[in-house]
Design an enzyme around this catalytic site. Structure first.
Site, PDB file in Angstrom:
ATOM      1  N   ASN A   9       0.780  -0.946  -0.006  1.00 43.65           N
ATOM      2  CA  ASN A   9       0.016   0.010   0.114  1.00 43.65           C
ATOM      3  C   ASN A   9       0.823   1.324   0.041  1.00 43.65           C
ATOM      4  O   ASN A   9       1.400   1.568   0.824  1.00 43.65           O
ATOM      5  CB  ASN A   9      -0.904  -0.171   1.142  1.00 43.65           C
ATOM      6  CG  ASN A   9      -1.776   1.098   1.367  1.00 43.65           C
ATOM      7  OD1 ASN A   9      -1.961   2.094   0.235  1.00 43.65           O
ATOM      8  ND2 ASN A   9      -2.715   0.918   2.089  1.00 43.65           N
ATOM      9  N   ARG A  93      -2.655  -2.152  -3.465  1.00 43.10           N
ATOM     10  CA  ARG A  93      -3.893  -1.435  -3.055  1.00 43.10           C
ATOM     11  C   ARG A  93      -4.008  -0.266  -4.036  1.00 43.10           C
ATOM     12  O   ARG A  93      -2.990   0.531  -4.238  1.00 43.10           O
ATOM     13  CB  ARG A  93      -3.966  -0.798  -1.757  1.00 43.10           C
ATOM     14  CG  ARG A  93      -5.210   0.107  -1.551  1.00 43.10           C
ATOM     15  CD  ARG A  93      -5.120   0.547  -0.221  1.00 43.10           C
ATOM     16  NE  ARG A  93      -6.527   1.110  -0.083  1.00 43.10           N
ATOM     17  CZ  ARG A  93      -6.819   1.167   1.120  1.00 43.10           C
ATOM     18  NH1 ARG A  93      -6.070   0.778   2.020  1.00 43.10           N
ATOM     19  NH2 ARG A  93      -7.856   1.581   1.591  1.00 43.10           N
ATOM     20  N   HIS A 181     -13.280   2.818  -0.260  1.00 47.51           N
ATOM     21  CA  HIS A 181     -13.206   1.749   0.733  1.00 47.51           C
ATOM     22  C   HIS A 181     -13.838   0.476   0.573  1.00 47.51           C
ATOM     23  O   HIS A 181     -14.037  -0.299   1.512  1.00 47.51           O
ATOM     24  CB  HIS A 181     -13.841   2.384   1.949  1.00 47.51           C
ATOM     25  CG  HIS A 181     -13.182   3.468   2.639  1.00 47.51           C
ATOM     26  ND1 HIS A 181     -13.766   4.770   3.107  1.00 47.51           N
ATOM     27  CD2 HIS A 181     -11.890   3.742   2.983  1.00 47.51           C
ATOM     28  CE1 HIS A 181     -12.972   5.564   3.577  1.00 47.51           C
ATOM     29  NE2 HIS A 181     -11.745   4.885   3.559  1.00 47.51           N
ATOM     30  N   ARG A 241     -10.734  15.925   5.903  1.00 49.73           N
ATOM     31  CA  ARG A 241     -11.462  16.109   4.885  1.00 49.73           C
ATOM     32  C   ARG A 241     -12.775  16.777   5.532  1.00 49.73           C
ATOM     33  O   ARG A 241     -13.431  15.972   6.270  1.00 49.73           O
ATOM     34  CB  ARG A 241     -11.345  15.127   3.832  1.00 49.73           C
ATOM     35  CG  ARG A 241     -10.129  14.460   3.265  1.00 49.73           C
ATOM     36  CD  ARG A 241     -10.182  13.453   2.387  1.00 49.73           C
ATOM     37  NE  ARG A 241      -9.436  12.415   3.149  1.00 49.73           N
ATOM     38  CZ  ARG A 241      -9.328  11.218   2.699  1.00 49.73           C
ATOM     39  NH1 ARG A 241     -10.265  10.715   1.814  1.00 49.73           N
ATOM     40  NH2 ARG A 241      -8.815  10.154   3.441  1.00 49.73           N
ATOM     41  N   GLU A 379      -8.190  -5.035   5.159  1.00 49.01           N
ATOM     42  CA  GLU A 379      -8.172  -4.743   3.723  1.00 49.01           C
ATOM     43  C   GLU A 379      -6.939  -5.586   3.263  1.00 49.01           C
ATOM     44  O   GLU A 379      -6.869  -6.020   2.014  1.00 49.01           O
ATOM     45  CB  GLU A 379      -7.900  -3.203   3.517  1.00 49.01           C
ATOM     46  CG  GLU A 379      -9.119  -2.318   3.902  1.00 49.01           C
ATOM     47  CD  GLU A 379      -8.872  -0.920   4.324  1.00 49.01           C
ATOM     48  OE1 GLU A 379      -8.339  -0.996   5.391  1.00 49.01           O
ATOM     49  OE2 GLU A 379      -9.148  -0.083   3.589  1.00 49.01           O
TER      50      GLU A 379
END
Ligand code: ADP
Length: 398
Positions: A9, A93, A181, A241, A379
């Site tokens: 990742n 990823r 996600h 964010r 993940e």
């Protein structure tokens, strides 16, 4: 020594990686977890085994590891010396699979070219995700690589959920509601099937509450709606964010306030959300510990927005059977779960305070109409599974 799968990742200044050993029956067992960070500033590699013991902890002068290829070399050198041989495949990823990719794909030069087309859709993440893929493709072209997308799980959304009310040409140009996600939601969907098979067939909201946060509506295990859209800026407020905004704010900043597009981008990705609202921190732990009323406002806003979007997603599914909390905040912050649950009381979510404090699998009371759950996400394991699956398919087709 069993074969392994490496999961990567990659960000702008760090590469996170995990190594999985392939056991009998294609079971995957995590054997290492590490990251190299401070690329170009103070490069630092640390990795731990499943017992949490540190197996490498090394720093280098900045010029020695000043870009992603150099950092990847350090990771590969470490794996060679620690594990003895290279993995049989690398799973990456990749944030954006665009309209084209609805499942993981074995990477070729042609696939990389297609994925480069999506850089404008995720300018902060996509180039970093693709960088190590391109390096390995150049240096070790025979090493199998699989790209796993955060958007793929949402590609089956009904058309009304995939569109903005913009003229057709914009949709054709790729301005769609992709959702993100997806690897986390796919993992949770699988866990739910194992742990609560009857609920898994129903209407479930999963709230992935980490430093990035979104919610997904699952019907019979499939994603039908998400709070995120074209980019990972939409939906819930996050660490830094803002989440959903009136598009007019962007026009106002650009037109009236003469803020440049780059500055707006920086504002929206780095200075808003919990950090912007509180003026204190993007980390929920800091906000929970703070007596400052601005910390309370930020957390109230977070829970309020989760509850608002619950209404939206429940409407998309025409009902709600279960609500799952996951990721850093969802798994570890009982106070946030309690704040959300109290706002969903009217929907039939009755929290068990005791189970919530212990972060049990089921945190709702027996008679709660909506079942509340806490399910840790993984993940990386999802990526490792996809990678192994793609390698098996490839071998079977050869
Ligand atoms: P990422 O999106 O970076 O993978 P995570 O899912 O690990 O993030 O979530 C990170 C966030 O989780 C942190 O910013 C912090 O706000 C929150 N978090 C982690 N542990 C706790 C905790 N014990 N209590 C409250 N919040 C926590």
């Amino acid at each position: 020594m069993s074969e392994t799968i490496l999961v990567v990742n990659a960000g702008s200044s760090s590469i996170k990686f995990q190594l999985f050993a392939i056991r009998k029956g294609s079971d995957l067992e995590r054997s290492l977890k590490g990251q190299i960070e401070g690329i170009g500033t103070h490069p630092y590699l640390i990795a731990k085994n499943p017992k949490g013991e540190v197996v490498i902890d090394e720093t280098w002068p900045a010029p020695e590891v000043d870009d992603v290829p150099a950092a990847l070399d350090k990771v590969i050198d470490f794996l060679r010396s620690h594990v003895g041989k290279l993995p049989i495949g690398i799973g990456h990823r990749v944030v954006h699979g665009g309209p084209r990719f609805s499942e993981p794909v074995i990477v070729s030069a042609a696939v990389v070219d297609q994925l480069l087309e999506y850089v404008p859709l995720a300018p902060l993440h996509q180039p970093n995700n693709l960088r190590p893929i391109r390096v390995v493709l150049e240096r070790q072209p025979h090493l199998m690589q699989v790209a796993c997308f955060d958007t793929a799980f949402h590609r089956g959304h009904p058309e009304v959920a995939d569109r903005y009310a913009l003229p057709e040409a914009y949709y054709a140009a790729g301005i769609r509601r992709y959702g993100f996600h997806g690897l986390s939601y796919e993992y949770i969907s699988g866990r739910l099937r194992e742990q609560a098979p009857e609920l898994a067939k129903g209407r479930v909201i999963v709230a992935h509450l980490g430093s990035g946060a979104s919610m997904c509506a699952l019907v019979n295990g499939k994603s039908v709606e998400s709070t995120m859209g074209f980019t990972a800026l939409d939906g819930l407020p996050m660490g830094t964010r803002p989440g959903q905004l009136d598009a007019g704010i962007v026009l106002y900043l650009l037109g009236e306030k003469k803020v440049s597009a780059k500055e707006v981008e920086h504002l929206f990705y780095h200075d808003c959300g919990l950090k912007g609202l509180s003026g204190l921190s993007n980390d929920v732990r800091d906000l929970l510990a703070s007596p400052d009323p601005r910390a309370k406002l930020a957390l109230d806003y977070f829970a309020y927005r989760i509850a608002l979007f619950t209404g939206q997603l429940a409407a998309a599914m025409e009902g709600l059977d279960a609500f799952v909390f996951t990721a850093g905040i969802g798994e570890n912050a009982p106070a946030i779960r309690a704040a959300v649950a109290s706002k969903l009381n009217w929907l039939g979510f009755k929290l068990s305070s005791k189970a919530n404090e212990k972060s049990d699998l089921v945190i709702s009371r027996k008679r709660s109409r909506v079942v509340g759950l806490v399910i840790p996400t993984d993940e990386e394991l999802m990526i490792a599974r996809h990678t192994l699956g793609a390698l098996h398919e490839h071998a079977a087709a050869a």
